[in-house]
Design an enzyme around this catalytic site. Structure first.
Site, mmCIF file in Angstrom:
data_model
loop_
_atom_site.group_PDB
_atom_site.id
_atom_site.type_symbol
_atom_site.label_atom_id
_atom_site.label_comp_id
_atom_site.label_asym_id
_atom_site.label_seq_id
_atom_site.Cartn_x
_atom_site.Cartn_y
_atom_site.Cartn_z
ATOM 1 N N LYS A 62 0.813 -1.188 0.000
ATOM 2 C CA LYS A 62 0.000 0.000 0.000
ATOM 3 C C LYS A 62 0.863 1.260 0.000
ATOM 4 O O LYS A 62 0.387 2.351 -0.255
ATOM 5 C CB LYS A 62 -0.882 0.030 1.270
ATOM 6 C CG LYS A 62 -1.706 -1.202 1.499
ATOM 7 C CD LYS A 62 -2.336 -1.123 2.915
ATOM 8 C CE LYS A 62 -2.786 -2.500 3.323
ATOM 9 N NZ LYS A 62 -3.154 -2.523 4.757
ATOM 10 N N ASP A 69 14.548 -0.671 1.089
ATOM 11 C CA ASP A 69 15.356 -0.868 2.288
ATOM 12 C C ASP A 69 16.435 -1.901 1.959
ATOM 13 O O ASP A 69 17.524 -1.558 1.523
ATOM 14 C CB ASP A 69 14.437 -1.308 3.428
ATOM 15 C CG ASP A 69 15.156 -1.446 4.759
ATOM 16 O OD1 ASP A 69 16.370 -1.201 4.802
ATOM 17 O OD2 ASP A 69 14.510 -1.806 5.751
#
Ligand code: IMP
Ligand code: MG
Length: 190
Positions: free
Chosen positions: A47, A107
């Site tokens: 999302k 990340d």
């Protein structure tokens, strides 16, 4: 939601609404130039990428279609394992298309590396990546990121689509979460 509404949950602001908008404008111009005359399919990763997709796509001045995927990383730890499960797949066939994956943050880079390979295997003509944020660990994985908004330090950030336990996605800026929010035991309340 703005900074003054967050009740001390934010330790510091990394990028304001205006700074994000300015950078996405530059990225949109780059993307428009690079995809001129090509069949561009933007693939947002749910999302977290909703805000980036909404704002970046409106800075793109060449024709583009839009689709979404939801993926989840397996693994016991909070770090990505690199094993990815598709929760929601594309509606579009990517065969022969020029796909630009739109992400909030990279990340470890493991999710993106997997996703890129997956879309290439489906016969996409090209698969590139645009991300609002990138952390230093991402550089350890061999995944080319074509458009990066900001390289940030290795801190947990929220806002502008990014969540902590599904909260804070609707902050209009990107900030570092205060430790008392995610590690209350580390705070002395005496
Ligand atoms: P990775 O690149 O495979 O490690 O996975 C990146 C995903 O982890 C992102 O799409 C985010 O959903 C989540 N993530 C990584 N760092 C942060 C952060 O600082 N704040 C919020 N979510 C993060
Ligand atoms: Mg994400």
């Amino acid at each position: 939601m703005q900074l003054q509404d967050t009740r001390n949950a934010i330790e510091k602001v990394l990028y304001t609404k205006d700074e994000i908008a300015a950078r996405l404008g530059e990225m949109g111009a780059d993307i428009s130039r690079d995809y001129d005359g090509k069949d561009l399919l933007l693939v947002g990763v749910l999302k977290g990428a909703i805000m980036v997709m909404a704002d970046l796509s409106r800075e793109i001045s060449v024709p583009a279609k839009m689709d979404w995927m939801a993926v989840s990383s397996y693994g016991a730890s909070t770090k990505s394992s690199g094993v990815v499960r598709i929760l929601k797949d594309l509606g579009e066939d990517v065969q022969g298309r020029n796909v630009l994956i739109v992400e909030d943050i990279i990340d470890s880079g493991l999710t993106l590396a997997w996703l890129k390979e997956n879309l290439e295997a489906r016969g996409a003509a090209s698969v590139k990546i645009a991300t609002a944020l990138r952390k230093p660990d991402a550089l350890k994985v061999d995944v080319d990121v074509d458009y990066v908004g900001f390289d940030i330090p290795n801190e947990f950030v929220v806002g502008y689509g990014l969540d902590y336990a599904e909260d804070y996605r609707h902050l209009d800026f990107i900030g570092v979460l205060a430790p008392h929010v995610y590690a209350p035991e580390s705070v002395n309340n005496d």
